[in-house]
Write a protein that holds these residues in place. Structure first.
Motif, PDB file in Angstrom:
ATOM      1  N   LEU A 149       8.978  24.092  31.516  1.00 33.90           N
ATOM      2  CA  LEU A 149       8.689  23.360  32.742  1.00 33.90           C
ATOM      3  C   LEU A 149       9.158  24.123  33.971  1.00 33.90           C
ATOM      4  N   SER A 150      10.279  24.819  33.869  1.00 33.54           N
ATOM      5  CA  SER A 150      10.766  25.593  35.019  1.00 33.54           C
ATOM      6  C   SER A 150       9.800  26.735  35.352  1.00 33.54           C
ATOM      7  N   ASP A 151       9.182  27.350  34.336  1.00 32.53           N
ATOM      8  CA  ASP A 151       8.152  28.357  34.588  1.00 32.53           C
ATOM      9  C   ASP A 151       6.988  27.735  35.353  1.00 32.53           C
ATOM     10  N   TYR A 152       6.601  26.525  34.964  1.00 32.35           N
ATOM     11  CA  TYR A 152       5.482  25.841  35.613  1.00 32.35           C
ATOM     12  C   TYR A 152       5.772  25.626  37.096  1.00 32.35           C
ATOM     13  N   ASP A 153       6.942  25.115  37.409  1.00 30.67           N
ATOM     14  CA  ASP A 153       7.298  24.867  38.814  1.00 30.67           C
ATOM     15  C   ASP A 153       7.214  26.151  39.635  1.00 30.67           C
ATOM     16  N   TYR A 154       7.726  27.221  39.102  1.00 30.42           N
ATOM     17  CA  TYR A 154       7.691  28.510  39.789  1.00 30.42           C
ATOM     18  C   TYR A 154       6.248  28.987  39.968  1.00 30.42           C
ATOM     19  N   GLU A 155       5.448  28.882  38.918  1.00 32.24           N
ATOM     20  CA  GLU A 155       4.068  29.376  38.965  1.00 32.24           C
ATOM     21  C   GLU A 155       3.187  28.565  39.912  1.00 32.24           C
ATOM     22  N   THR A 172       4.757  28.634  20.481  1.00 36.60           N
ATOM     23  CA  THR A 172       6.071  27.979  20.430  1.00 36.60           C
ATOM     24  C   THR A 172       7.170  28.898  19.892  1.00 36.60           C
ATOM     25  N   LYS A 173       6.831  29.819  19.005  1.00 38.60           N
ATOM     26  CA  LYS A 173       7.875  30.698  18.474  1.00 38.60           C
ATOM     27  C   LYS A 173       8.351  31.729  19.493  1.00 38.60           C
ATOM     28  N   TYR A 174       7.647  31.841  20.638  1.00 42.66           N
ATOM     29  CA  TYR A 174       8.052  32.788  21.677  1.00 42.66           C
ATOM     30  C   TYR A 174       8.486  32.102  22.975  1.00 42.66           C
ATOM     31  N   GLN A 175       8.591  30.797  22.959  1.00 37.74           N
ATOM     32  CA  GLN A 175       8.903  30.083  24.199  1.00 37.74           C
ATOM     33  C   GLN A 175      10.295  30.370  24.740  1.00 37.74           C
TER      34      GLN A 175
END
Length: 184
Positions: free
Chosen positions: A93-99, A123-126
């Motif tokens: 979610l923090s990536d989403y806010d930044y993007e 999911t294995k690389y999140q």
């Protein structure tokens, strides 16, 4: 032909990055992977040239993936390479806010010429990031789950070379000096 730009510092490229490249290469005609200088990171593990070489090697058999170096504003690199959009990978979610913020800025400074497309990492690389890989590597932990074997090997070579080139401590210089005197 639909060409997209996937920018990043890729220092080093991880399996998470590779997952996003693979997804994009299946959705678009061409993916331009732009190895960018990240000016907020003062010290890079690999030089731009080393990163370019490694990524080109990884994708040497993929005709729809082009690897370049880029500098300046990402939207300018996208426009210069005739890309329709910028690809971004999301892990959390923090990536989403930044993007969302970056997408708004990129559309504005490109006069709505460049859009942003977000792809979700497997999911294995999140939890995988280049910073996390470097941290584990510096703690002498195995990183093979997070990077390709060739990348791990390049990191090991670089680490050995860097250790060898580090300035010697005063104590070690004295020891070497004494040994040299004995030889004379």
């Amino acid at each position: 032909m639909t060409r997209v730009l996937y920018p990043g510092s890729f220092d080093p490229i991880t399996k998470g990055h590779m997952d996003i490249i693979w997804q994009a290469s299946n959705l678009f005609d061409e993916v331009v992977v732009a190895v960018m200088q990240n000016y907020s990171k003062k010290i890079s593990f690999f030089s731009i040239e080393e990163r370019l070489e490694m990524i080109k090697y990884l994708y040497r058999d993929m005709s729809n993936i082009k690897v370049i170096s880029g500098s300046g504003a990402t939207v300018d690199v996208a426009i210069q390479n005739e890309c329709k959009a910028i690809i971004r990978g999301l892990r959390s979610l923090s990536d989403y806010d930044y993007e969302v913020t970056m997408q708004e800025i990129n559309r504005e400074i490109s006069n709505n010429m460049i859009n942003t497309i977000c792809l979700f990492a497997d999911t294995k690389y999140q939890s995988v990031s280049s910073s996390m890989v470097k941290e584990l590597f510096n703690l002498d932990k195995d990183i093979i789950r997070y990077v390709e074997p060739t990348i791990k090997e390049k990191m090991l070579i670089k680490k050995r070379r860097t250790r060898f080139l580090r300035p010697l401590s005063l104590q070690n210089r004295k020891i070497i000096y004494r040994k040299l005197l004995r030889l004379l």
